[in-house]
Design an enzyme around this catalytic site. Structure first.
Site, PDB file in Angstrom:
ATOM      1  N   GLU A  72      -3.545  -0.258   7.848  1.00 41.61           N
ATOM      2  CA  GLU A  72      -2.393   0.148   8.663  1.00 41.61           C
ATOM      3  C   GLU A  72      -2.565  -0.387  10.070  1.00 41.61           C
ATOM      4  O   GLU A  72      -3.679  -0.376  10.606  1.00 41.61           O
ATOM      5  CB  GLU A  72      -2.280   1.685   8.799  1.00 41.61           C
ATOM      6  CG  GLU A  72      -1.779   2.402   7.593  1.00 41.61           C
ATOM      7  CD  GLU A  72      -1.657   3.918   7.813  1.00 41.61           C
ATOM      8  OE1 GLU A  72      -1.467   4.359   8.964  1.00 41.61           O
ATOM      9  OE2 GLU A  72      -1.777   4.643   6.819  1.00 41.61           O
ATOM     10  N   ARG A 112       0.860  -1.180   0.000  1.00 44.03           N
ATOM     11  CA  ARG A 112       0.000   0.000   0.000  1.00 44.03           C
ATOM     12  C   ARG A 112       0.900   1.234   0.000  1.00 44.03           C
ATOM     13  O   ARG A 112       1.662   1.455   0.945  1.00 44.03           O
ATOM     14  CB  ARG A 112      -0.919  -0.011   1.231  1.00 44.03           C
ATOM     15  CG  ARG A 112      -1.749   1.228   1.320  1.00 44.03           C
ATOM     16  CD  ARG A 112      -2.850   1.198   2.362  1.00 44.03           C
ATOM     17  NE  ARG A 112      -3.435   2.524   2.353  1.00 44.03           N
ATOM     18  CZ  ARG A 112      -3.342   3.405   3.333  1.00 44.03           C
ATOM     19  NH1 ARG A 112      -2.768   3.080   4.489  1.00 44.03           N
ATOM     20  NH2 ARG A 112      -3.846   4.612   3.194  1.00 44.03           N
ATOM     21  N   ASN A 121      -7.348   1.655   9.560  1.00 44.52           N
ATOM     22  CA  ASN A 121      -6.028   1.969  10.112  1.00 44.52           C
ATOM     23  C   ASN A 121      -6.199   1.968  11.621  1.00 44.52           C
ATOM     24  O   ASN A 121      -6.960   2.787  12.162  1.00 44.52           O
ATOM     25  CB  ASN A 121      -5.565   3.368   9.683  1.00 44.52           C
ATOM     26  CG  ASN A 121      -5.222   3.446   8.203  1.00 44.52           C
ATOM     27  OD1 ASN A 121      -5.355   2.468   7.472  1.00 44.52           O
ATOM     28  ND2 ASN A 121      -4.775   4.617   7.769  1.00 44.52           N
TER      29      ASN A 121
END
Ligand code: FCB
Length: 491
Positions: free
Chosen positions: A397, A119, A334
């Site tokens: 994330e 990513r 995330n």
């Protein structure tokens, strides 16, 4: 209109800690990560499915460098970091990890780590230096070369269109609070995906819309350093419109492209068991976690204010909520840490929400002073999977900053990061056992890099970067992760 004091990100997230000291729930003293893994069932071996995607994440401004090369325009982060006093140690992303020139080395690192997804983000001012008009072919070429190198290494490119580096010219035209930006962004998404959509099938529209609107326009601790609640709320609405419009533009190019957004999320836990705190925690969840999910998937804003939502302040016009709709193919999460939430009497500006949230310090702290509390990751992932049942999740994330450097043999023994990853991945595995449909995990980050207002004072990488020489060394955690990525078994 309220103004907030200028605090760094960590300080900001801890603003309520003084107040928190008066809550009985707060710290009985830091604990070791091992203790958090009790009881034994939390250690139960977990086998991730064969098709599970293992990856790592980065962002353009944090790693590329080459800030003014090959026709790239100035971004708000260039302006912010070049302004004295904004970033710790007067650090800038001018060179960062120099990945613009060393991307092949970085793709080789991903290969060495057995990862199957990368990513990364595309720098808008590399593609449109002033934020509008024809594409800069040199900028596009860079991402073509990067995507081709990934594909050759059998690594899936997962590309983020916007990871905070707005062209400075567009900020001067009003930035995200300016409604016109939704159209500018849609044009940029359209021309970028037209050029790269033949090789990149997976896209995140935005990275962490809450962070760049609230910290950039509400609290002024990130670029473009504005602190005005009304502008911040307008920005959130323009971003929601942009998300819907860009989604449709991308799908019109090729309906098979997979399109989502990476949302910042924290498990919002009531500071006490009182009904008021529980309701406040729900409002914190609405504003902090799903303010940009709900309009896309449900065509409405979630209930984040005790009174009416400030739709006028946000500039919401009739028909807008239809524009915000986007049947996202996946929700990117995330995840870093939980938030404790208490109710306060609603006031003006941001306190109109009647919520007061603050970092917990019950668990061990990373070197960024972010609490390690893996159960909260399980709870958040499980909650989101229940609330938005049919949409698959990707962890876009998750990670931690520890400052471990090379020992006398040049090895980087970062045992604490291994413990963090083991604990958070066990928590993720449990959420999957409980029914969460999660298809990917990306560790933040592949490399130590420029950590926004913290400059180079934090290290989140699986790979250690010596910023004087740009030498990369895989840390022990990187080797550990490589093994996991090849077997999928967490023991
Ligand atoms: C997230 C950002 C990412 C990085 C990590 C530590 O909020 O998306 O760029 O800074 O935090």
């Amino acid at each position: 209109m309220s103004r907030w004091p200028s605090l760094n990100r960590r300080e900001f997230l801890s603003t309520a800690l003084g107040a928190a000291a008066s809550f009985s729930i707060v710290p009985s003293g830091p604990r070791l990560i091992g203790e958090l893994l009790e009881p034994q069932s939390k250690f139960a071996p977990f086998q991730f499915p064969d098709e599970f995607i293992w990856g790592a994440a980065t962002a353009a401004y944090q790693i590329e460098g080459a800030w003014s090369e090959d026709g790239k325009g100035e971004s708000i982060w260039d302006r912010f970091s070049h302004t004295p006093g904004k970033v710790k140690g007067a650090a800038t992303g001018d060179v960062a990890c120099d990945s613009y020139h060393r991307f092949k080395e970085d793709v080789a690192l991903l290969e060495a780590l057995n990862l199957t997804s990368y990513r990364f983000s595309i720098s808008w001012p590399r593609i449109q230096p002033d934020g509008s008009g024809a594409a800069n072919s040199k900028g596009l070429d860079y991402y073509k070369r990067l995507a081709d190198a990934l594909l050759e290494a059998r690594i899936r490119p997962l590309s983020t269109l916007y990871h905070w580096d707005l062209p400075q010219r567009l900020e001067e035209a009003g930035g995200w609070p300016n409604r016109d930006l939704a159209a500018r962004f849609t044009d940029y998404a359209d021309l970028t995906v037209r050029a790269l959509g033949d090789r990149i099938s997976d896209w995140c529209i935005f990275n962490e819309p809450w962070v760049f609107t609230f910290l950039g326009y509400g609290r002024g601790i990130h670029a473009p350093a504005r602190s005005n609640f009304a502008e911040c709320m307008r920005a959130t609405h323009v971003v929601n419109i942009a998300q819907g419009q860009a989604f449709r533009a991308i799908k019109a190019i090729n309906s098979k492209l997979q399109v989502g957004t990476a949302f910042s999320m924290s498990n919002c836990e009531p500071a006490t068991s009182s009904e008021a705190d529980r309701r406040a925690a729900d409002r914190a969840h609405a504003l902090g976690n799903v303010w940009f999910v709900h309009p896309a998937l449900r065509g409405e804003y979630p209930k984040a204010f005790p009174g009416d939502d400030p739709l006028d302040l946000m500039g919401v016009k009739s028909g807008d909520l239809e524009l915000c709709r986007a049947r996202l193919d996946f929700l990117g999460i995330n995840y870093y840490r939980r938030q404790l939430v208490s109710a306060v009497p609603p006031g003006a500006g941001e306190t109109a929400t009647g919520i007061h949230n603050f970092d917990a310090h019950e668990g061990p702290l990373t070197d960024f002073a972010w609490e390690v509390w893996p159960d909260s990751f399980h709870d958040l992932v499980f909650r989101i999977s229940r609330e938005y049942k049919t949409t698959p999740l990707e962890i876009t994330e998750n990670g931690c900053s520890y400052l471990d450097g090379p020992d006398e043999h040049g090895r980087i023994p970062d045992e604490r990061r291994i413990q963090f990853m083991r604990a958070y991945l066990h928590a993720l595995g449990r959420a999957m056992l409980h029914g969460a449909n999660v298809r990917a995990y990306h560790h933040w980050s592949l490399l130590d890099n420029f950590e926004w207002a913290e400059g180079y004072a934090q290290r989140f990488g699986l790979t250690y970067v010596d910023f004087r020489t740009q030498k990369r060394t895989v840390k022990d955690s990187g080797h550990w992760y490589a093994k996991l990525a090849s077997t999928g078994s967490l023991t």
